[in-house]
Design a protein around this motif. Structure first.
Motif, PDB file in Angstrom:
ATOM      1  N   GLY A  59      19.056 -46.243 -10.340  1.00 41.55           N
ATOM      2  CA  GLY A  59      17.821 -46.984 -10.613  1.00 41.55           C
ATOM      3  C   GLY A  59      16.672 -46.093 -11.023  1.00 41.55           C
ATOM      4  O   GLY A  59      16.808 -44.882 -11.225  1.00 41.55           O
ATOM      5  N   LYS A  60      15.499 -46.708 -11.140  1.00 40.89           N
ATOM      6  CA  LYS A  60      14.317 -46.008 -11.612  1.00 40.89           C
ATOM      7  C   LYS A  60      13.816 -45.000 -10.571  1.00 40.89           C
ATOM      8  O   LYS A  60      13.812 -45.273  -9.381  1.00 40.89           O
ATOM      9  CB  LYS A  60      13.220 -47.043 -11.895  1.00 40.89           C
ATOM     10  CG  LYS A  60      12.038 -46.491 -12.621  1.00 40.89           C
ATOM     11  CD  LYS A  60      11.077 -47.607 -12.979  1.00 40.89           C
ATOM     12  CE  LYS A  60       9.884 -47.051 -13.715  1.00 40.89           C
ATOM     13  NZ  LYS A  60       8.936 -48.097 -14.054  1.00 40.89           N
ATOM     14  N   GLY A  61      13.400 -43.824 -11.037  1.00 45.21           N
ATOM     15  CA  GLY A  61      12.847 -42.818 -10.147  1.00 45.21           C
ATOM     16  C   GLY A  61      13.877 -41.999  -9.403  1.00 45.21           C
ATOM     17  O   GLY A  61      13.550 -41.353  -8.395  1.00 45.21           O
ATOM     18  N   LYS A  64      13.055 -38.093  -9.246  1.00 39.17           N
ATOM     19  CA  LYS A  64      11.990 -37.726  -8.311  1.00 39.17           C
ATOM     20  C   LYS A  64      12.523 -37.690  -6.877  1.00 39.17           C
ATOM     21  O   LYS A  64      12.203 -36.791  -6.096  1.00 39.17           O
ATOM     22  CB  LYS A  64      10.823 -38.708  -8.400  1.00 39.17           C
ATOM     23  CG  LYS A  64       9.966 -38.521  -9.611  1.00 39.17           C
ATOM     24  CD  LYS A  64       8.796 -39.478  -9.575  1.00 39.17           C
ATOM     25  CE  LYS A  64       7.932 -39.324 -10.792  1.00 39.17           C
ATOM     26  NZ  LYS A  64       6.799 -40.255 -10.803  1.00 39.17           N
ATOM     27  N   SER A  65      13.320 -38.687  -6.525  1.00 41.73           N
ATOM     28  CA  SER A  65      13.874 -38.683  -5.169  1.00 41.73           C
ATOM     29  C   SER A  65      14.888 -37.553  -4.991  1.00 41.73           C
ATOM     30  O   SER A  65      14.995 -36.970  -3.911  1.00 41.73           O
ATOM     31  CB  SER A  65      14.510 -40.034  -4.842  1.00 41.73           C
ATOM     32  OG  SER A  65      15.596 -40.288  -5.690  1.00 41.73           O
ATOM     33  N   GLN A  70      16.879 -33.158  -2.396  1.00 39.70           N
ATOM     34  CA  GLN A  70      17.802 -32.045  -2.635  1.00 39.70           C
ATOM     35  C   GLN A  70      17.250 -31.135  -3.741  1.00 39.70           C
ATOM     36  O   GLN A  70      17.709 -31.178  -4.886  1.00 39.70           O
ATOM     37  CB  GLN A  70      19.173 -32.587  -3.067  1.00 39.70           C
ATOM     38  CG  GLN A  70      19.843 -33.494  -2.078  1.00 39.70           C
ATOM     39  CD  GLN A  70      20.314 -32.746  -0.854  1.00 39.70           C
ATOM     40  OE1 GLN A  70      20.608 -31.556  -0.926  1.00 39.70           O
ATOM     41  NE2 GLN A  70      20.386 -33.440   0.267  1.00 39.70           N
ATOM     42  N   PRO A  71      16.285 -30.275  -3.433  1.00 39.61           N
ATOM     43  CA  PRO A  71      15.672 -29.467  -4.486  1.00 39.61           C
ATOM     44  C   PRO A  71      16.633 -28.463  -5.146  1.00 39.61           C
ATOM     45  O   PRO A  71      16.515 -28.188  -6.330  1.00 39.61           O
ATOM     46  CB  PRO A  71      14.522 -28.754  -3.781  1.00 39.61           C
ATOM     47  CG  PRO A  71      14.837 -28.816  -2.340  1.00 39.61           C
ATOM     48  CD  PRO A  71      15.674 -30.038  -2.131  1.00 39.61           C
ATOM     49  N   VAL A  72      17.583 -27.937  -4.400  1.00 41.69           N
ATOM     50  CA  VAL A  72      18.520 -26.964  -4.976  1.00 41.69           C
ATOM     51  C   VAL A  72      19.434 -27.646  -5.990  1.00 41.69           C
ATOM     52  O   VAL A  72      19.675 -27.125  -7.088  1.00 41.69           O
ATOM     53  CB  VAL A  72      19.339 -26.281  -3.852  1.00 41.69           C
ATOM     54  CG1 VAL A  72      20.404 -25.383  -4.435  1.00 41.69           C
ATOM     55  CG2 VAL A  72      18.433 -25.516  -2.922  1.00 41.69           C
ATOM     56  N   ILE A  73      19.935 -28.808  -5.655  1.00 47.41           N
ATOM     57  CA  ILE A  73      20.795 -29.552  -6.582  1.00 47.41           C
ATOM     58  C   ILE A  73      20.001 -29.978  -7.807  1.00 47.41           C
ATOM     59  O   ILE A  73      20.499 -29.916  -8.948  1.00 47.41           O
ATOM     60  CB  ILE A  73      21.430 -30.759  -5.864  1.00 47.41           C
ATOM     61  CG1 ILE A  73      22.381 -30.265  -4.779  1.00 47.41           C
ATOM     62  CG2 ILE A  73      22.157 -31.657  -6.849  1.00 47.41           C
ATOM     63  CD1 ILE A  73      22.955 -31.346  -3.918  1.00 47.41           C
TER      64      ILE A  73
END
Length: 118
Positions: A59-61, A64-65, A70-73
């Protein structure tokens, strides 16, 4: 027209010369255009399919989530996307600069091969 009359050309000859000139301009523009090969189209459609399926599932966004959870991924996905898109940018630049492109388009008659220094 006055120059054509001074050279002794008729009006039809002048028109033919103008048509030939415009055809030559069109041919030179086509030769300067970016050469899109099947590889570039395959890369673009693969990326578009990946983004379409992911957007349809999450879905939308979703990005961002993903960055938040999961910043590394997210960073690896971003670097992989950049790496996949590099042939779309690097190969045309190499062609314009006259650098060897035989690894990408060896079948093209205008392909530049590296010069071997002996």
């Amino acid at each position: 027209r006055e120059r054509a009359r001074a050279r002794g050309e008729t009006e039809t000859e002048t028109r033919e010369n103008l048509n030939q000139t415009s055809e030559q301009q069109i041919i030179s523009r086509v030769k300067k255009m970016v050469h899109i090969d099947g590889h570039e189209i395959a890369v673009v459609t693969t990326i578009a399919g990946f983004v379409g399926v992911t957007h349809g599932i999450y879905g939308k966004g979703w990005f961002k989530s993903l960055i938040h959870r999961q910043p590394v991924i997210a960073m690896s996905v971003t670097l992989a996307s950049i790496g996949i898109c590099l042939p779309l940018v690097v190969v045309p630049l190499r062609r314009k600069l006259g650098m060897p492109t035989n690894q990408y388009d060896h079948h093209d008659p205008k392909c530049v091969w590296p010069k071997i220094i002996e």
